[in-house]
Every structure is written in structure tokens, then in C-alpha cells.
Motif scaffolding. Structure first.
Motif, PDB file in Angstrom:
ATOM      1  N   ILE A   1       0.795  -1.155   0.041  1.00  0.00           N
ATOM      2  CA  ILE A   1       0.169  -0.062   0.192  1.00  0.00           C
ATOM      3  C   ILE A   1       0.793   1.436   0.057  1.00  0.00           C
ATOM      4  O   ILE A   1       0.678   2.240  -0.919  1.00  0.00           O
ATOM      5  CB  ILE A   1      -0.837  -0.018   1.199  1.00  0.00           C
ATOM      6  N   LEU A   2       2.002   1.294   0.735  1.00  0.00           N
ATOM      7  CA  LEU A   2       2.697   2.557   1.048  1.00  0.00           C
ATOM      8  C   LEU A   2       3.486   2.727  -0.107  1.00  0.00           C
ATOM      9  O   LEU A   2       3.663   3.882  -1.016  1.00  0.00           O
ATOM     10  CB  LEU A   2       3.724   2.270   2.206  1.00  0.00           C
ATOM     11  N   PHE A   3       4.073   1.556  -1.008  1.00  0.00           N
ATOM     12  CA  PHE A   3       4.971   1.641  -1.806  1.00  0.00           C
ATOM     13  C   PHE A   3       3.882   2.233  -3.042  1.00  0.00           C
ATOM     14  O   PHE A   3       4.537   3.329  -3.699  1.00  0.00           O
ATOM     15  CB  PHE A   3       5.491   0.142  -2.644  1.00  0.00           C
ATOM     16  N   ASN A   4       2.687   1.825  -3.191  1.00  0.00           N
ATOM     17  CA  ASN A   4       1.948   2.434  -4.387  1.00  0.00           C
ATOM     18  C   ASN A   4       1.794   3.663  -4.268  1.00  0.00           C
ATOM     19  O   ASN A   4       1.684   4.438  -5.197  1.00  0.00           O
ATOM     20  CB  ASN A   4       0.597   1.568  -4.399  1.00  0.00           C
ATOM     21  N   LEU A   5       1.250   4.081  -3.027  1.00  0.00           N
ATOM     22  CA  LEU A   5       1.103   5.717  -2.777  1.00  0.00           C
ATOM     23  C   LEU A   5       2.287   6.495  -2.894  1.00  0.00           C
ATOM     24  O   LEU A   5       2.226   7.673  -3.156  1.00  0.00           O
ATOM     25  CB  LEU A   5       0.605   5.718  -1.404  1.00  0.00           C
ATOM     26  N   LEU A   6       3.363   5.815  -2.545  1.00  0.00           N
ATOM     27  CA  LEU A   6       4.714   6.669  -2.518  1.00  0.00           C
ATOM     28  C   LEU A   6       4.944   6.823  -4.032  1.00  0.00           C
ATOM     29  O   LEU A   6       5.183   8.079  -4.489  1.00  0.00           O
ATOM     30  CB  LEU A   6       5.860   6.046  -1.950  1.00  0.00           C
ATOM     31  N   SER A   7       4.898   5.829  -4.928  1.00  0.00           N
ATOM     32  CA  SER A   7       5.296   5.932  -6.246  1.00  0.00           C
ATOM     33  C   SER A   7       4.297   6.896  -7.015  1.00  0.00           C
ATOM     34  O   SER A   7       4.627   7.606  -7.860  1.00  0.00           O
ATOM     35  CB  SER A   7       5.249   4.446  -6.917  1.00  0.00           C
ATOM     36  N   ASN A   8       2.787   6.977  -6.524  1.00  0.00           N
ATOM     37  CA  ASN A   8       2.067   8.179  -6.942  1.00  0.00           C
ATOM     38  C   ASN A   8       2.483   9.222  -6.691  1.00  0.00           C
ATOM     39  O   ASN A   8       2.592  10.310  -7.355  1.00  0.00           O
ATOM     40  CB  ASN A   8       0.645   7.539  -6.477  1.00  0.00           C
ATOM     41  N   ALA A   9       2.769   9.625  -5.430  1.00  0.00           N
ATOM     42  CA  ALA A   9       3.238  10.822  -5.135  1.00  0.00           C
ATOM     43  C   ALA A   9       4.356  11.268  -5.703  1.00  0.00           C
ATOM     44  O   ALA A   9       4.327  12.393  -6.261  1.00  0.00           O
ATOM     45  CB  ALA A   9       3.428  10.659  -3.482  1.00  0.00           C
ATOM     46  N   ILE A  10       5.555  10.558  -5.868  1.00  0.00           N
ATOM     47  CA  ILE A  10       6.616  10.979  -6.635  1.00  0.00           C
ATOM     48  C   ILE A  10       6.225  11.268  -8.100  1.00  0.00           C
ATOM     49  O   ILE A  10       6.972  12.061  -8.903  1.00  0.00           O
ATOM     50  CB  ILE A  10       7.726  10.397  -6.284  1.00  0.00           C
TER      51      ILE A  10
ATOM     52  N   ALA B   1       7.332  10.983 -17.286  1.00  0.00           N
ATOM     53  CA  ALA B   1       6.902  10.574 -18.877  1.00  0.00           C
ATOM     54  C   ALA B   1       6.198   9.169 -19.026  1.00  0.00           C
ATOM     55  O   ALA B   1       5.346   8.582 -19.651  1.00  0.00           O
ATOM     56  CB  ALA B   1       7.929  10.484 -19.709  1.00  0.00           C
ATOM     57  N   GLU B   2       6.492   8.332 -17.686  1.00  0.00           N
ATOM     58  CA  GLU B   2       6.002   7.114 -17.339  1.00  0.00           C
ATOM     59  C   GLU B   2       4.520   7.106 -17.094  1.00  0.00           C
ATOM     60  O   GLU B   2       3.868   7.847 -16.527  1.00  0.00           O
ATOM     61  CB  GLU B   2       6.742   6.308 -16.097  1.00  0.00           C
ATOM     62  N   LYS B   3       3.813   6.024 -18.236  1.00  0.00           N
ATOM     63  CA  LYS B   3       2.555   6.052 -17.989  1.00  0.00           C
ATOM     64  C   LYS B   3       1.902   5.330 -16.758  1.00  0.00           C
ATOM     65  O   LYS B   3       2.590   4.420 -16.357  1.00  0.00           O
ATOM     66  CB  LYS B   3       1.950   5.251 -19.226  1.00  0.00           C
ATOM     67  N   GLY B   4       0.607   5.775 -16.230  1.00  0.00           N
ATOM     68  CA  GLY B   4       0.326   5.098 -14.998  1.00  0.00           C
ATOM     69  C   GLY B   4      -0.294   3.790 -15.679  1.00  0.00           C
ATOM     70  O   GLY B   4      -0.815   3.801 -16.714  1.00  0.00           O
ATOM     71  N   THR B   5      -0.739   2.607 -14.626  1.00  0.00           N
ATOM     72  CA  THR B   5      -1.377   1.488 -15.149  1.00  0.00           C
ATOM     73  C   THR B   5      -2.798   1.883 -14.952  1.00  0.00           C
ATOM     74  O   THR B   5      -3.596   1.146 -15.571  1.00  0.00           O
ATOM     75  CB  THR B   5      -0.912   0.301 -14.458  1.00  0.00           C
ATOM     76  N   GLY B   6      -3.202   2.768 -14.132  1.00  0.00           N
ATOM     77  CA  GLY B   6      -4.720   2.824 -13.831  1.00  0.00           C
ATOM     78  C   GLY B   6      -5.298   1.959 -13.209  1.00  0.00           C
ATOM     79  O   GLY B   6      -6.543   1.998 -12.726  1.00  0.00           O
ATOM     80  N   LEU B   7      -4.355   1.141 -12.407  1.00  0.00           N
ATOM     81  CA  LEU B   7      -4.878   0.302 -11.433  1.00  0.00           C
ATOM     82  C   LEU B   7      -4.049   0.305  -9.890  1.00  0.00           C
ATOM     83  O   LEU B   7      -4.514  -0.187  -9.209  1.00  0.00           O
ATOM     84  CB  LEU B   7      -4.443  -1.420 -12.040  1.00  0.00           C
ATOM     85  N   GLY B   8      -3.265   1.432  -9.815  1.00  0.00           N
ATOM     86  CA  GLY B   8      -2.415   1.335  -8.526  1.00  0.00           C
ATOM     87  C   GLY B   8      -3.481   1.636  -7.467  1.00  0.00           C
ATOM     88  O   GLY B   8      -3.361   1.034  -6.428  1.00  0.00           O
ATOM     89  N   LEU B   9      -4.294   2.662  -7.690  1.00  0.00           N
ATOM     90  CA  LEU B   9      -5.180   3.101  -6.355  1.00  0.00           C
ATOM     91  C   LEU B   9      -6.338   2.209  -6.242  1.00  0.00           C
ATOM     92  O   LEU B   9      -6.769   1.909  -5.067  1.00  0.00           O
ATOM     93  CB  LEU B   9      -5.634   4.576  -6.753  1.00  0.00           C
ATOM     94  N   THR B  10      -6.814   1.561  -7.399  1.00  0.00           N
ATOM     95  CA  THR B  10      -7.994   0.565  -7.320  1.00  0.00           C
ATOM     96  C   THR B  10      -7.381  -0.630  -6.429  1.00  0.00           C
ATOM     97  O   THR B  10      -7.741  -1.127  -5.335  1.00  0.00           O
ATOM     98  CB  THR B  10      -8.202  -0.175  -8.758  1.00  0.00           C
ATOM     99  N   LEU B  11      -5.999  -1.132  -6.611  1.00  0.00           N
ATOM    100  CA  LEU B  11      -5.370  -2.185  -6.157  1.00  0.00           C
ATOM    101  C   LEU B  11      -5.158  -1.666  -4.788  1.00  0.00           C
ATOM    102  O   LEU B  11      -5.334  -2.570  -3.653  1.00  0.00           O
ATOM    103  CB  LEU B  11      -4.241  -2.447  -6.643  1.00  0.00           C
ATOM    104  N   THR B  12      -4.737  -0.544  -4.437  1.00  0.00           N
ATOM    105  CA  THR B  12      -4.442  -0.051  -3.006  1.00  0.00           C
ATOM    106  C   THR B  12      -5.825  -0.058  -2.178  1.00  0.00           C
ATOM    107  O   THR B  12      -5.836  -0.402  -0.988  1.00  0.00           O
ATOM    108  CB  THR B  12      -3.911   1.414  -3.098  1.00  0.00           C
TER     109      THR B  12
END
Lengths: 230, 479
Positions: B378-387, B439-450
Motif C-alpha cells: 500500500i505504502l509503495f503504491n502511494l509513494l510511487s504515485n506521490a513522486i 513520462a512513465e504511463k500509469g497503469t490505472g490500477l494502482g489506487l484500485t489495487l491499494t
């Protein structure tokens, strides 16, 4: 040198934009790209294009909406829409919103090219000519007849395809691999040396001795230099 | 008891029960009515016989008995006297036989052939009558036809206890029997008709009542085939079927919702996979048809394809993660002291954070019950979104505080933030926003998964964001 046909691509996926731009430039088109609908509208306002390739799903707007806006502004350029959805209702919606053609991702690049050619033909931007002329060589892509100095010559399908490619891209240096891929297909698994055999046969049939129509570029491949008519 | 449950249709069972009840009740009514008529006829006949006999016997005693006779009169009860009585009591309708005090036949009244014959005397009944019973009547058979027999004890006077003889009056009952027989047949026909009509109408009625159940069954079949537009129409009924219809519709609504979201999810997932595949195939085609002749183009496109393949792998991994969490979440909860966990986590996250400082804003000393791996993910997902959404060197802060039943952990960035329309859909699958800083695209699934990972541990997740100021995601964990 005639003016290049200019195409605008509005698409947000970087990889798709890159291959479209590169591939279309190879085919001799002038390509401009935009990642957002707004950006595309700005570019369209200040430039003239002969064709627009428009993605349906853009980050800032819907391709259908953008298409309708363009038509309402009176822009008549042909629009080719790209989309993932292959529902009949979507295709109808696309065409109703003013698009001229509709292509579903993932598409084959050759089909995209064919559709672009068809759209441009409809606009009268290119002729419907089935005949290719290069110096003394006259080639009909429909009847597959080839006249060299007025004499009918007999070519195998591979030789015919090679000749068409050469005539369409004069002076361009093709590697053996590229010729192999474009003439025998992407899934042909033989050695590229087979191209040397086909090129030699073609040279003989064209009586291409000292004239050097098809020139060998050492270490690279072949290039076609049509005889300039005086 | 035979168990009929489930063997036959509800309609058959209800119909059988109904028919059975109808047969029993109508049959019993018929039987009692027949029995009553029979009783009435018999009683009527008996009283008629007695009424006719009584004046004759009184007259006869008055005539035959000496004046001032005592109880011992009629000692010489002769056959001649008896015959007189018997004659007087005999008619075409009935025949009388007179017995003396010891039960012997003194006289038989039958003279003419058209007069009925008397049955054989029944010794036991005569004895009963001789002992003083006034109401002895019984059935006997003469020539296989029923005969009603009435025994009248003879007394010197009505109040006397001495019985010196018995008069047996018998009358054939066949006429009566004939009438009763017809009555019985009529009754049988009536019973059968009532039952048949009753059962027919009953089945119809039951069928009509159960018709809506059949319609529900058909609707179920259609739904099973995938037609989720089916709804029960009998919601206005006030009975159990109406209630069933209402529950049925609620259930189908929910099913349809799940089905549609599943369908959308699959469509979105296909879209999410097809877009990179389109790019990959197009790039390959361009390379094959000559792009590879130019080393600069070859290098650029190969690298772009490599990135795209990595993106595809990320999307697939997230999809797998989602399906694992939805189907069989493997959660091992253990107590974790947050003040000890975060310094260790900070070291792990160092590589991920690159140029963004990670600040741990220590909260109260608290132990949470949670799955360590899930918490880290959870924390890794949120951190990678944040940065991904923050300019370089902007810090990301993690902190926690105590709520009444939960610990709330927050991850805050000072990045670009989100507009309302993005914020509202941020947790939906395949909803991804382009970052200005990456430039890296999001998967669109990070927050759903979190979100799923938080909920799998019994927590909730929400976010606050304002454009240009940054985003804070809050999630809770149980103690």
C-alpha cells in the motif's frame, strides 16, 4: 519536386505516435503530431493539412466531440479515426460525427496506408493511376503487365513486387532485410541472400547491363536509379 | 408418512391435497345425510307400527280380560285368544305373530298370500322383550329381503310389570330401501360431480395462483442465459409471491450491476492491453519495412518498445494482483508497532524515492493488526504515485494518528494535485491521469489495487487533493 502531403496525427500514446510518424514519413508524407485535442485544434488553426488521423480517446477530450467541432468550424479535411472499440454503434457514432473512415486498434500498418491513400484519392489529392513509369519502364499494377522499351517482359510475383517498390522509392537505399520483409512478408524465415537472386533475375529481365538501373550499394543493399528521359 | 416434498410439482401437491380434502368432506356430508334419512325412515316406521298396534292391543285386552282382573289374569293365554289379536294386527303392510310368556308361538296372523311372511322368531330378542323391554326393534331377513321387526310386550294393564306374552309385528322394508337406494345413488352422483368440478376448478385456481411463479422461473432462465433486463412484474401483489417478486428484482438489480461492472472491467482491461500492443505491432511493422535501416530510428523505437513492454508487464501484474485480492486474499495479520516499522520502511523505500525526500512524521505509539506485506505494498503504491506527480526534490510525508477504532495513516505530497473530476474517479479501475513530471504511463490500477488491499484488512481509504498544492491519501488500519 512536388509538395509533400501533410498529415496531422492527434494521439496521446507516445509509442503509437512515434511509429505512425516514422512510418508515414518513410512513405513520403509530411507528419505533424499533437498529444491533446486542444493542441491539435491550435495546430489546425494555423496550418493546412490534407488529412487528420484522430484518436477517439484523448486525455482532454473525446475524439467524437473534437470531430464534430472541426466539422462545425467548416473544416473539410478527411478525418481517419482510430479507436479500440469495435462496436457497430461506435463506428456509426464516429462516422456520424463527421469522420470519413474508421480504423480499429490494433491495425495493420499497410491497411492504414491503404485507407490514407483511399481518403486522399477521394479528395482528389492523388490520381487513381494504376500505371507507374520510370524511364523506359512502364508498369501496370492492375494487369501486372510490364513494358520495357515497349517490349512486354514476364516477371515472377516477387520480381514484380521488387520492381514496384524500387519505382515507388527511387534513389532510396534498401537493405536486403528490408527488401526481404517488404517483398516476401514479415514472417518469411529464409536468409536475406535470396534477395540477391531475385534482384539478379530482375536485372537480366530488364536487360540492365551497363545502364545500372538497380545499383548495388556495397555493404548495405540496393537502390534504384531510373533513367532520366531527355 | 410418505414424503411428497420435491417429488411432485407444487401445483400437483396442492391440487392433490385440495382434492383429498374435498373428497373427505363431501363424502362425509353425503354419508351423514344418507344415514340421517335412513334413521328418520326407520324411526318413522317403528312409531307408525307402534301407533297402529297400541289401540288394537288395548281394545283386545279390554275385551279378552275379565272385569276387575288382577295381575294374574291371562293365566290361560290360549292360542284362540292370541289368534284373534294376531288377525287384528295383520294387514298387507305388516304381519303379527303372538308369543306366550315362555316364548312359544301361539298364533301367526298371516292368512292371505298377499300378506307378508313373518321372519323366524329371534329367541334372544323375544326373551329381552319378555323381561320387560318396551323398545325392542331389530332387522331380520325374509327371502333375502330386509324386514323391520318390532316386539311389543303384552301386559294386563299399562302399569303392570307382568308380561304374559309378546306381539311381534314385522314389516318388509324393501320399498323404503328402494327409495333410500335411489337417494343414495343420487347422492353418490352429486358427490362425484362436486368432487370432479371442485378438483377441476381447484386445479385451475391453483394454476392461476402459481402462474406468476412460472413466470419467475422463465425470467430466471432468461437471466441465466445472460439477459439481465428481465424483471418480475407482479410486484403489486400483496401475497408471498409479490414479496418474492420484490426480492427477486432487488437481487437481479445487484446481479446486473456486478455483471456490468465486470463487463466494463474486462472491456477496460482489453483496452489497456490493446493500446500498448497497437504501439508495439505498429513499431515492429515500421522497423521491418525499413525503419531498421536507420540506426537512429532503430535505437529509438527499440527503446520505446522496451518501455512499452515493461508497462504491459506492470499492467498484467496489477491485474493479477487485483484478481488475487478479489478471489483469495492471503492475509496474515500480525501486530506491528508503527514507530518501529516506519524507520525500517524508510530504508527500503530509499531506492524508490530517488530525488524526493521521505519524511516520517511520527505519531503516537500504537500497535496495529495488519499484514506486513500488504501494508508495505500500500505504502509503495502511494509513494510511487506521490513522486510521479511531484516535481523533483519535493518531499513526501508519511504520518499517522489515532481515531476511535482505527489508526489513520496518511501519505502527503506537494505535487500537482488533482482536479475535482479526476479526484472523484481516482479509485476506479483504469482511470489514470497523465503526470506533468513523469513520462512513465500509469497503469490505472494502482489506487484500485491499494483500495482493495486496504479493504482486505478491514480498513478504508480516501483522498484529499487540490490542484497545485498536492494530494494526501488517508487509509485506516484496525488496532
Amino acid at each position: 519536386m512536388e509538395e509533400k502531403i501533410k498529415i496531422l496525427i492527434i494521439e496521446d500514446d507516445l509509442l503509437i505516435v512515434d511509429f505512425l510518424k516514422t512510418g508515414l514519413q518513410y512513405e513520403g508524407y509530411g507528419v505533424t503530431t499533437a498529444g491533446r485535442g486542444k493542441e491539435g485544434l491550435e495546430i489546425l488553426k494555423n496550418n493546412i493539412f490534407q488529412l487528420l488521423i484522430l484518436d477517439v480517446m484523448l486525455p482532454d477530450t473525446d475524439g467524437f466531440v473534437l470531430c464534430r467541432q472541426l466539422r462545425e468550424k467548416g473544416m473539410a479535411l478527411p478525418i481517419l479515426m482510430l479507436t479500440i472499440r469495435n462496436e457497430v454503434s461506435d463506428r456509426i457514432k464516429g462516422l456520424d460525427s463527421g469522420a470519413d473512415d474508421y480504423l480499429t486498434k490494433p491495425f495493420v500498418f499497410d491497411e492504414l496506408l491503404a485507407r490514407i491513400r483511399a481518403l486522399l484519392r477521394r479528395q482528389g489529392k492523388t490520381s487513381v493511376s494504376r500505371e507507374l513509369v520510370a524511364g523506359d519502364i512502364l508498369l501496370n499494377t492492375e494487369t501486372r503487365e510490364v513494358l520495357n522499351n515497349g517490349n512486354l517482359i514476364d516477371l515472377t510475383p516477387t520480381e514484380f513486387a521488387l520492381l514496384v517498390l524500387f519505382i515507388q522509392h527511387p534513389h532510396r537505399v534498401f537493405t536486403r532485410e528490408t527488401l526481404l520483409n517488404r517483398v516476401l512478408g514479415y514472417d518469411y524465415e529464409g536468409s536475406s541472400n535470396i534477395i540477391d537472386v531475385h534482384v539478379n533475375h530482375l536485372r537480366k529481365k530488364l536487360s540492365d547491363g551497363a545502364t545500372r538501373l538497380i545499383r548495388t550499394v556495397y555493404g548495405v543493399g540496393y537502390a534504384f536509379y531510373p533513367r532520366e528521359n531527355d | 408418512m410418505i414424503n411428497l416434498n420435491g417429488k411432485y410439482s407444487l401445483k400437483t401437491r396442492l391440487g392433490l391435497l385440495y382434492a383429498l380434502l374435498l373428497i373427505v368432506s363431501v363424502g362425509m356430508m353425503g354419508y351423514f345425510s344418507y344415514w340421517n334419512i335412513w334413521q328418520l325412515f326407520t324411526k318413522n316406521e317403528i312409531s307408525h307400527l307402534r301407533a297402529v298396534a297400541k289401540p288394537v292391543i288395548s281394545q283386545w285386552i279390554k275385551t279378552e280380560q275379565p272385569v276387575n282382573a288382577t295381575d294374574s289374569s291371562f293365566v290361560n293365554f290360549t292360542a284362540q285368544k292370541a289368534l284373534k289379536l294376531a288377525y287384528q294386527l295383520t294387514s298387507r303392510h305388516a304381519v303379527a305373530v303372538v308369543f306366550n310368556g315362555s316364548g312359544k308361538i301361539l298364533a301367526d296372523g298371516k292368512q292371505l298370500p298377499e300378506e307378508p311372511s313373518a321372519p323366524h322368531p329371534n329367541a334372544a330378542m323375544i326373551k329381552k322383550s319378555l323381561s320387560g323391554h318396551n323398545e325392542v326393534t331389530y332387522w331380520a331377513m325374509v327371502n333375502k329381503k330386509p324386514v323391520l321387526v318390532v316386539l311389543i310386550p303384552l301386559r294386563p294393564n299399562p302399569k303392570s310389570h307382568r308380561v304374559f306374552g309378546v306381539v311381534q309385528i314385522s314389516t318388509p322394508f324393501s320399498g323404503m330401501k328402494h327409495i333410500l337406494y335411489h337417494y343414495g345413488i343420487m347422492q353418490w352422483i352429486a358427490v362425484v360431480l362436486i368432487v370432479i368440478l371442485g378438483v377441476l376448478f381447484g386445479f385451475r385456481f391453483i394454476g392461476w395462483s402459481l402462474k406468476d411463479l412460472n413466470r419467475l422461473t422463465i425470467a430466471c432462465g432468461e437471466i441465466a442465459k445472460g439477459d439481465f433486463t428481465q424483471r418480475a412484474s407482479m410486484i403489486n401483489r400483496k401475497d408471498e409471491i409479490g414479496q418474492l417478486a420484490v426480492s427477486f428484482n432487488v437481487m437481479v438489480d445487484k446481479l446486473e450491476g456486478v455483471f456490468l461492472s465486470q463487463k466494463h472491467f474486462v472491456a477496460n482491461a482489453a483496452h489497456e492491453l490493446l493500446t500498448p500492443l497497437t504501439g508495439l505491432r505498429g513499431s515492429l511493422e515500421v522497423l521491418l519495412r525499413g525503419g531498421s535501416d536507420d540506426p537512429e530510428v532503430q535505437n529509438r523505437m527499440t527503446k520505446a518498445m522496451y518501455k512499452e513492454v515493461n508497462h504491459l508487464i506492470r499492467v498484467c501484474n496489477r491485474l493479477l494482483g487485483l484478481s488475487r485480492l478479489e478471489n483469495a486474499p492471503h492475509i496474515i495479520k500480525q501486530p506491528i508497532v508503527l514507530s518501529n516499522f516506519f524507520p525500517a520502511f524508510q530504508k527500503q523505500a530509499h531506492y524508490l524515492m530517488q530525488n524526493h525526500p521521505l519524511v516520517i512524521d511520527k505519531g503516537p505509539f500504537v500497535t496495529v493488526m495488519t499484514d506486513r506485506d500488504l501494508l508495505e505494498q500500500i505504502l509503495f503504491n502511494l509513494l510511487s504515485n506521490a513522486i510521479r506527480h511531484s516535481p523533483v526534490n519535493k518531499p513526501v510525508t508519511i504520518g499517522w494518528k489515532l481515531l476511535s477504532q482505527f489508526v489513520e495513516i496518511h501519505v502527503s505530497d506537494e505535487g500537482e494535485g488533482m482536479e475535482k473530476e479526476i479526484r472523484d474517479h481516482a479509485f476506479e479501475p483504469f482511470f489514470s491521469s497523465q503526470s506533468r513530471f513523469s513520462a512513465e504511463k500509469g497503469t490505472g490500477l494502482g489506487l484500485t489495487l491499494t483500495k482493495l488491499m486496504t479493504e482486505a484488512q478491514g480498513g478504508t481509504i480516501r483522498l484529499e487533493s487540490s490542484p497545485g498544492k498536492g494530494t494526501t491519501v488517508f487509509f485506516t488500519l484496525p488496532f
